[in-house]
Scaffold this motif. Structure first.
Motif, mmCIF file in Angstrom:
data_model
loop_
_atom_site.group_PDB
_atom_site.id
_atom_site.type_symbol
_atom_site.label_atom_id
_atom_site.label_comp_id
_atom_site.label_asym_id
_atom_site.label_seq_id
_atom_site.Cartn_x
_atom_site.Cartn_y
_atom_site.Cartn_z
ATOM 1 N N GLN A 64 0.590 -1.215 0.158
ATOM 2 C CA GLN A 64 -0.138 -0.017 0.253
ATOM 3 C C GLN A 64 0.940 1.411 0.027
ATOM 4 O OE1 GLN A 64 -2.599 -0.056 3.329
ATOM 5 N NE2 GLN A 64 -4.038 -1.547 2.452
ATOM 6 N N ASP A 213 -11.749 -4.310 4.011
ATOM 7 C CA ASP A 213 -10.935 -3.084 4.437
ATOM 8 C C ASP A 213 -10.299 -3.225 5.965
ATOM 9 O OD1 ASP A 213 -13.229 -3.279 6.000
ATOM 10 O OD2 ASP A 213 -13.973 -0.986 5.985
ATOM 11 N N ASN A 238 -4.025 -7.249 -8.533
ATOM 12 C CA ASN A 238 -5.108 -6.290 -8.487
ATOM 13 C C ASN A 238 -6.607 -7.000 -7.925
ATOM 14 O OD1 ASN A 238 -3.701 -3.914 -9.283
ATOM 15 N ND2 ASN A 238 -4.051 -4.908 -11.545
ATOM 16 N N THR A 240 -8.042 -7.178 -4.920
ATOM 17 C CA THR A 240 -8.759 -6.393 -3.959
ATOM 18 C C THR A 240 -9.190 -5.284 -4.553
ATOM 19 O OG1 THR A 240 -6.732 -5.327 -3.188
ATOM 20 C CG2 THR A 240 -7.359 -7.617 -2.171
ATOM 21 N N LYS A 241 -9.037 -4.622 -5.734
ATOM 22 C CA LYS A 241 -9.428 -3.612 -6.362
ATOM 23 C C LYS A 241 -10.844 -3.237 -6.308
ATOM 24 C CE LYS A 241 -5.491 -1.162 -7.031
ATOM 25 N NZ LYS A 241 -4.666 -1.075 -8.069
ATOM 26 N N PRO A 242 -11.536 -4.264 -6.811
ATOM 27 C CA PRO A 242 -12.979 -4.034 -6.983
ATOM 28 C C PRO A 242 -13.632 -3.783 -5.465
ATOM 29 C CG PRO A 242 -12.421 -5.967 -8.269
ATOM 30 C CD PRO A 242 -11.207 -5.571 -7.436
ATOM 31 N N HIS A 243 -13.066 -4.328 -4.415
ATOM 32 C CA HIS A 243 -13.693 -4.350 -3.010
ATOM 33 C C HIS A 243 -13.098 -2.954 -2.360
ATOM 34 C CE1 HIS A 243 -15.229 -8.154 -4.210
ATOM 35 N NE2 HIS A 243 -13.977 -8.455 -4.522
ATOM 36 N N PHE A 244 -11.850 -2.836 -2.469
ATOM 37 C CA PHE A 244 -11.010 -1.954 -1.477
ATOM 38 C C PHE A 244 -10.013 -0.760 -2.552
ATOM 39 C CE2 PHE A 244 -7.428 -0.736 1.246
ATOM 40 C CZ PHE A 244 -8.315 -0.282 2.173
ATOM 41 N N LYS A 245 -10.447 0.384 -2.747
ATOM 42 C CA LYS A 245 -9.825 1.198 -3.664
ATOM 43 C C LYS A 245 -8.724 2.264 -2.869
ATOM 44 C CE LYS A 245 -13.606 0.697 -6.798
ATOM 45 N NZ LYS A 245 -14.539 1.380 -7.813
ATOM 46 N N ASP A 248 -4.116 2.418 -2.954
ATOM 47 C CA ASP A 248 -3.408 1.858 -4.226
ATOM 48 C C ASP A 248 -2.769 0.363 -3.668
ATOM 49 O OD1 ASP A 248 -3.785 4.164 -5.658
ATOM 50 O OD2 ASP A 248 -2.141 5.061 -4.926
ATOM 51 N N GLU A 249 -3.914 -0.251 -3.206
ATOM 52 C CA GLU A 249 -3.354 -1.634 -2.786
ATOM 53 C C GLU A 249 -3.240 -2.751 -3.836
ATOM 54 O OE1 GLU A 249 -5.078 -3.679 1.011
ATOM 55 O OE2 GLU A 249 -6.048 -4.706 -0.562
#
Length: 786
Positions: A64, A213, A238, A240-245, A248-249
């Motif tokens: 992150q 999160d 990527n 986790t991108k749809p769930h946690f934005k 920049d995780e």
């Protein structure tokens, strides 16, 4: 022929006892250092190899970017495990979430505190635990527990523990489903002494199955045999991108083979770690052994005139050069194998102390044939290296010149010896400078203002439910004992920040700016207990009922937020508004080598899990603990009274650097010892070689001081040359080492001055014995033949 070589070698060894002692002592110490470092390196490189699936196990890591810095860590989210199992089953054979902590295990009246973890049912299979009783499948039961062998014995003795009940934290009963062999010390999971089922209702993390999160647990996986780690990392990058934005995780997998040696990350990539120590100590061990070999070369070539006639006679009666080379190499090998015997004794004696310094549990592998193969090969190689230069140098003498008495070693014959002495002292001085700088860095960080008063603070974990809900009465009882000055509760000890959060808002915050703050829940008396320093506003107070929703910021949090005159300002977080009532001086709660974490302290008794006590400074600690323990047993009967001194916890933050410094000190002392042994031998040879010159000078009126200066100057000049080489080399490497720390000590001139003065003083002390002895000799004896 070989037997004859050995017989002559033994005669020469027995005849020159001082020479033999210096060579054997130097070689054995050098070989002992090399052997200890070799055992240490082997232990480092074999870390985690106990696990059968070593090459296929990985940890899922999170990268992150927060507050402008990119960091990679092992904490991840609960729903990720199921996501990987279902959507990437072709790559992930098994996955298991874990959450580690200390728990109270009770069987009847027997209660022990041990470190364990909540774990998904496939973890024992992923780690290929060696089950003594039970099997992997038995851990799928949500009411089961698997114990290490040592914990099983501690709780049940010699009785069979299977299906027996263990009470956890005085609130949950678990049935023993299996016992596994204790993990060795050089494994990541060595501290884990038992495993609890993730699916148990008692595991709070079960409530987070859809929380993308909330990072806090760890995720391990057994990869399919043909899975490419780099390609799989790219696939799940990527996920986790749809769930946690936020922040920049991105995700990646980190192979077990790199957990220990490559644990440092930069910009999301493993860039090093303990592998740098492996290289460092490997180089040091090589150089220390080289110093011992240099001693042998120096003393052998220095005695060349005494062996010249022997070489001349041998050549005159038909010996060829190859035979003479074999003769001298035989002597060298005999020295090396004599040194090996002494080395094994030295290593056996030193190993317990070495383990203590290095934090290892290394044992001598006498029954391992590879150890003996390595030791004998290593000794043979050392003997060949140490004896190679003397063998080829001495075997080159011309017999006619030697036997006619016209042989002289030449004006440049001593040059190789001088070069080797310079090499010895260069290595030794670099080690001395490095050791001083390491300890200065440790002291520099220790002396850093921490923003609170560590002395007299004690931390007690709140492990069982009985201890909750008694804050005011328990605090009053403790203070009434006279042993406690104050008490408070929090969700982190003063030496850690366990919770970090984003989502803060305030008037004037820039759009898109979402910084992460350390968030520490505290009770009213936290500030008074730890002794923090209020620099603006006020502390939390019972006189202000609104303080239950107030914030206190540290200096770094004020700076990060950009709040001007923060007192009285409102910050929005977790659906509520919070008034900033105070600003405290930064407290060093994590790494003493890094900037302080921007931290928000908030009143939230529902979050607390740690009790901090300040012991009355007027009461001796032993007496104070005796008064404190009954109060804890009154409010927490289900748990043994266990505490940590905050001073000790803070000191552990320096353990790695302290260990490096201690090992470097030992190696520096041994390097100096080996160098001084060689210097002593060379000084005795020089004094013997110049004995007639000394006699003539004494007859002509030279004083003892003049003669001492004459014999010492040559060696001091060599050490000065070593200094001129060592100082820039040491500065270059140690400056690079220091730059890994953001909070670091400067490299000052006096470090080099002190090291140089010490090296010259050691040289003079070593040489002076022989120099003064030669200067005091009666010239009549030395000039009798003239």
């Amino acid at each position: 022929m070989f037997r004859n070589y050995l017989k002559i070698a033994w005669r020469n060894i027995a005849k020159n006892k001082v020479h033999t002692f210096i060579n054997v002592a130097g070689l054995s110490v050098g070989m002992a250092v090399a052997m200890l470092i070799g055992l240490w390196i082997w232990d480092e490189l074999s870390f985690d190899k106990y696990h059968q699936n070593y090459d296929h196990v990985a940890q899922v890591m999170t990268t992150q970017t927060a507050n402008g810095e990119t960091g990679t860590f092992g904490s991840t989210v609960v729903p990720l495990s199921a996501e990987l199992r279902t959507k990437y089953a072709g790559d992930f054979k098994l996955t298991a979430l874990t959450w580690e902590g200390t728990h109270i295990l009770a069987v009847g009246d027997k209660k022990i505190s041990q470190n364990g973890m909540w774990a998904e049912s496939d973890l024992p299979a992923i780690l290929s635990l060696k089950m003594i009783k039970g099997g992997y499948a038995s851990f799928k039961d949500p009411s089961s527990i698997v114990l290490s062998q040592s914990v099983a014995i501690a709780l049940f003795g010699s009785a069979d523990p299977i299906n027996k009940v263990v009470r956890i934290d005085n609130k949950t009963d678990m049935k023993v489903a299996g016992v596994y062999q204790d993990l060795p010390y050089n494994t990541t999971f060595y501290p884990t002494k038992f495993m609890l089922p993730w699916s148990s209702p008692a595991n709070w993390w079960n409530t987070q199955s859809s929380a993308w999160d909330n990072h806090g647990c760890h995720l391990f996986a057994l990869m399919n045999e043909h899975a490419d780690f780099a390609k799989v990392s790219a696939k799940i990058r990527n996920i986790t991108k749809p769930h946690f934005k936020m922040n920049d995780e991105v995700m990646q997998i980190h192979p077990m083979a790199k957990w220990y040696l490559y644990s440092d990350f930069k910009n999301g990539k493993a860039v090093g770690g303990r592998i740098e120590l492996v290289w460092l100590f490997g180089i040091i061990g090589t150089f220390v052994l080289l110093l011992a070999c240099i001693n042998f070369m120096n003393l052998s070539t220095a005695r060349s005139e005494k062996r010249a006639k022997e070489v001349g006679i041998r050549k005159a009666i038909g010996s060829i050069r190859a035979q003479l080379v074999k003769q001298f190499l035989s002597e060298s090998l005999m020295f090396a194998f004599l040194a090996l015997v002494v080395t094994l004794v030295l290593v056996l004696v030193a190993l317990p102390y070495f383990n203590n310094i290095a934090d290892k549990q290394i044992a001598m592998p006498f029954i391992n044939p590879w150890f003996w193969a390595a030791a004998l090969s290593f000794t043979f190689f050392t003997g060949i290296i140490a004896g190679s230069y003397p063998a080829f140098y001495l075997s080159a003498f011309e017999p006619i010149k030697v036997l006619k008495g016209t042989f002289r070693v030449g004006r440049f014959a001593s040059l190789p010896r001088k070069v080797l002495v310079v090499v010895q002292f260069t290595v030794s001085i670099v080690l001395i400078i490095g050791t001083i700088i390491v300890f200065r860095q440790i002291q520099f960080a220790r002396n850093r203002p921490v923003g609170y008063t560590r002395e007299g603070l004690i931390t007690v974990d709140m492990n069982t439910p009985e201890i909750y809900g008694h804050y005011e009465t328990m605090r009053n009882d403790l203070i009434q004992t006279g042993a406690v000055a104050d008490m408070a509760e929090s969700n982190s000890s003063t030496t850690q920040v366990w919770s970090n959060n984003g989502g803060f808002g305030w008037a004037g915050k820039a759009p898109g700016f979402d910084p992460t703050f350390g968030t520490i829940a505290v009770t009213y008396d936290y500030g008074k207990t730890v002794g923090w320093k209020i620099i603006e506003g006020r502390d939390f107070s019972r006189s202000f009922p609104t303080d239950t929703g107030a914030f206190i910021l540290n200096e770094s949090a004020v700076k990060l937020s950009g709040l001007k005159n923060p007192i009285g300002k409102t910050m929005h977080w977790a659906g509520k508004n919070h008034i900033v009532t105070g600003v405290v001086k930064d407290m060093v709660m994590e790494s003493p080598y890094k900037p302080t974490v921007a931290t928000v302290f908030h009143m939230n008794p529902g979050w607390v899990n740690v009790i901090t006590l300040r012991v009355n400074p007027k009461v001796p600690m032993r007496e104070a603990l005796g008064k404190i323990e009954p109060v804890f047993k009154k409010y927490n009967p289900g748990s043994p009274f266990q505490f940590k001194f905050n001073d000790d916890e803070y000191a552990r933050k320096f353990s790695d650097e302290q260990r490096i410094g201690n090992l470097a000190t030992v190696f520096a002392v041994l390097a100096i010892f080996i160098s001084c042994l060689g210097l002593f031998g060379l000084a005795s040879f020089v004094a013997e070689q110049r004995i007639k010159e000394i006699g003539v000078r004494k007859v002509l009126g030279a004083s003892v001081a003049n003669l001492w200066r004459l014999l010492s100057t040559e060696f001091v000049v060599l050490v000065v040359i070593s200094l001129l080489i060592a100082i820039p080399v040491a500065y270059y490497f140690m400056n690079g080492w220091l730059h890994q720390y953001q909070y670091r000590s400067p490299i000052t001139w006096w470090i080099f001055a002190l090291s140089g003065t010490g090296a010259i003083a050691i040289t003079l002390i070593t040489v002076s014995f022989q120099a003064i002895k030669a200067a005091l000799m009666n010239p009549v004896k030395s000039l009798r033949s003239e």
